[in-house]
Write a protein that holds these residues in place. Structure first.
Motif, mmCIF file in Angstrom:
data_model
loop_
_atom_site.group_PDB
_atom_site.id
_atom_site.type_symbol
_atom_site.label_atom_id
_atom_site.label_comp_id
_atom_site.label_asym_id
_atom_site.label_seq_id
_atom_site.Cartn_x
_atom_site.Cartn_y
_atom_site.Cartn_z
ATOM 1 N N ILE A 163 94.351 13.350 39.018
ATOM 2 C CA ILE A 163 93.214 12.437 38.846
ATOM 3 C C ILE A 163 93.731 11.008 38.730
ATOM 4 O O ILE A 163 94.916 10.779 38.469
ATOM 5 C CB ILE A 163 92.376 12.803 37.599
ATOM 6 C CG1 ILE A 163 93.227 12.746 36.325
ATOM 7 C CG2 ILE A 163 91.743 14.177 37.755
ATOM 8 C CD1 ILE A 163 92.429 12.989 35.046
ATOM 9 N N ASP A 192 86.889 10.484 37.279
ATOM 10 C CA ASP A 192 86.943 9.753 38.547
ATOM 11 C C ASP A 192 86.907 8.256 38.269
ATOM 12 O O ASP A 192 86.225 7.796 37.345
ATOM 13 C CB ASP A 192 85.763 10.141 39.436
ATOM 14 C CG ASP A 192 85.837 9.466 40.794
ATOM 15 O OD1 ASP A 192 86.790 9.735 41.548
ATOM 16 O OD2 ASP A 192 84.938 8.647 41.094
ATOM 17 N N HIS A 213 82.825 11.192 34.400
ATOM 18 C CA HIS A 213 83.383 12.521 34.175
ATOM 19 C C HIS A 213 82.251 13.482 33.838
ATOM 20 O O HIS A 213 81.146 13.068 33.440
ATOM 21 C CB HIS A 213 84.407 12.507 33.037
ATOM 22 C CG HIS A 213 83.800 12.467 31.667
ATOM 23 N ND1 HIS A 213 83.225 11.323 31.142
ATOM 24 C CD2 HIS A 213 83.663 13.429 30.713
ATOM 25 C CE1 HIS A 213 82.782 11.574 29.926
ATOM 26 N NE2 HIS A 213 83.017 12.846 29.634
#
Length: 519
Positions: free
Chosen positions: A245, A130, A121
């Motif tokens: 996300i 991610d 991140h």
């Protein structure tokens, strides 16, 4: 150890910091009407009595300072693997630490048999989180390996990373032994795995909530933990997740800070933070080379149990599960279908009578399993001992024909005979759960291993205390003649014909059959 989606918790330097007492940092004063949960802080060392004295299990978090010896936890980060060409010790064994090192964990993330994920991140960007799932290639983790003290920390604006690896205890027997010793007071069926996370400074996995109890043990470096002081329901979690996300990040963390529902702690090596399920938390590495060991303790959900019942019912060939709704009285009502007494067509209605019949049949089918004590014992025991993350062909079973390479230890019966003759010992496979239950009396019980079940019956009064026997088999990773002699008056286990045969339960597999063995 976070429940990421899929499930869960750069280069870094490894800076060994001066040992200091874990510090409780200021929390925002509460302005909420609900009283925040009190978070206990106690001194170690860690033990059953120390932990139980807090009364925190399942109720509230507790921080145990100096729970474990910091030097023991730090020792695994020495340069413990011999360089190429380096000679081994005189006794033939290299000086390799029993605990997984930083490089061990990083390389395990490249193993097809391991389970790993890399979470990155960018600071102050909640949408930058991610998730990448392993196994990774060697080049993917090359910048994590090596002498971490010589590496340069990433800048504040660079992506921060955390590498998380599950089931580390399956690959390091010494870690499995340590867990088994330190957490022996917690039933084995509740223990899941040992997860280790590696982080650079600023790395973490964001504010999140888990569905299990967890002990967060600081191994190396320092980490700050922000801990929620209230429980969060599944619905609230779902409604407040950051959208778009792959990582489950709570969007209301700052709001909870403002309301006084978050407290911050700084953990040094050897400190332990216990968290019950559904308590939100957020960990951030304060130093490079940050290693955190998470001992997870998972309990089945109602969804898990009902799903297992559904699996059994779909394969059933008898009982309520295969019955259908009977409605001989379907057309007896004047309101059924196209009644002869009215011109109104109500054939589209699903009547209350039909719904009650369906409810009664579904309930009866479930109760047929749940209300049967022996059947439910088997269902629950198999469910809670099966592997949560099965590995291919693990553990490798002993099969006839391996004697050429392994001698007696390559044949199941010969291996058991050798063990009972005092020639060696057997060890439980790491990550495999053993358990047992007593079936209504002192002469019958059930052994569970890795999702399989064996019914055991004591054939001769006074020979074997079946409970002591099963305690020995399920609660000790090492099985040898001395252990069996301590709970039996005979040297072997009897088969169903009454003839003595020195044998053990079959190797665990993934099937769910049940066999009967007489003791």
């Amino acid at each position: 150890w976070p429940d990421l989606d899929p499930p869960a918790s750069g280069c870094c330097g490894c800076t060994r910091t001066k040992r200091a007492r874990a510090r409780q940092l200021d929390a925002t004063p509460s302005d909420a009407s609900t009283t925040p949960i009190d978070i206990s802080i106690i001194d170690g060392p860690f033990s059953k009595d120390t932990f139980l004295s807090t009364g925190c299990w399942g109720r509230r978090p507790v921080l145990i300072q100096r729970a474990f010896d910091a030097e023991t936890l730090l020792s695994q980060n020495e340069d413990d693997e011999p360089d190429e060409g380096e000679e081994e010790e005189e006794d033939g064994e290299s000086d390799i630490s029993m605990w997984p090192s930083w490089n061990d964990v990083a390389l395990l993330s490249c193993d097809e048999e391991g389970e790993s994920r890399l979470i990155t991140h960018r600071p102050d960007d909640p949408y930058s989180w991610d998730l990448q799932l392993g196994p990774f290639e060697d080049e993917d983790v090359a910048n994590i390996l090596g002498d971490k003290t010589d590496q340069i920390s990433a800048g504040e604006d660079e992506d921060k990373w955390t590498l998380v690896v599950n089931d580390v205890d399956r690959f390091f027997p010494s870690l499995a032994d340590w867990m088994d010793e330190e957490y022996a007071f917690i039933p084995r069926w509740r223990r899941d795995d040992a997860q280790i996370s590696l982080s650079d400074s600023g790395g973490g996995i964001g504010p999140h909530v888990d569905n299990y109890d967890v002990f967060l043990i600081q191994m190396n470096g320092r980490r700050t933990w922000e801990v929620g002081k209230r429980f969060i329901s599944e619905q609230e979690e779902y409604e407040t997740l950051v959208g778009g996300i792959d990582v489950r990040i709570l969007s209301t963390w700052e709001e909870d800070w403002q309301r006084g529902y978050v407290e911050r702690f700084e953990l040094d090596p050897g400190d332990v933070l216990y968290l019950p399920p559904r308590i939100p938390h957020c960990g951030v590495a304060l130093t490079d080379g940050c290693m955190t060991l998470s001992v997870g303790l998972r309990a089945p959900s109602a969804n898990d149990m009902v799903s297992r019942l559904a699996e059994l019912m779909t394969t059933s060939i008898a009982g309520k599960a295969v019955q259908r709704i009977t409605d001989e009285d379907l057309l007896d009502s004047a309101d059924a279908g196209n009644s002869a007494n009215t011109n109104t067509n109500n054939s589209g209605e699903i009547s209350s009578v039909a719904k009650e019949k369906a409810r009664a049949l579904a309930r009866a089918a479930l109760e047929e399993y749940i209300d049967n004590d022996e059947e439910w014992d088997k269902i629950f025991g198999q469910l809670v001992t099966e592997s949560k993350r099965p590995r291919i062909n693990y553990p490798v079973p002993l099969v006839d024909g391996d004697e050429e390479d392994l001698g007696d230890w390559g044949n199941p019966k010969l291996a058991i005979s050798a063990m009972l003759e005092g020639k060696g010992a057997l060890y439980q496979a790491e990550g495999i759960t053993f358990g047992y239950s007593i079936l209504g009396g002192a002469n019958a019980a059930r052994l569970f291993v890795n999702g399989e079940a064996w019914d055991l019956v004591r054939s001769k009064e006074g020979e074997v205390d079946i409970k002591l026997f099963l305690q020995a088999v399920t609660s000790n990773r090492r099985l040898d003649r001395q252990l069996f002699d301590s709970v039996t008056k005979v040297g072997g286990i009897n088969d169903e014909d009454g003839e003595e045969e020195e044998r053990s339960p079959p190797p665990p597999t993934t099937t769910t059959t049940t066999t009967t063995t007489n003791l």
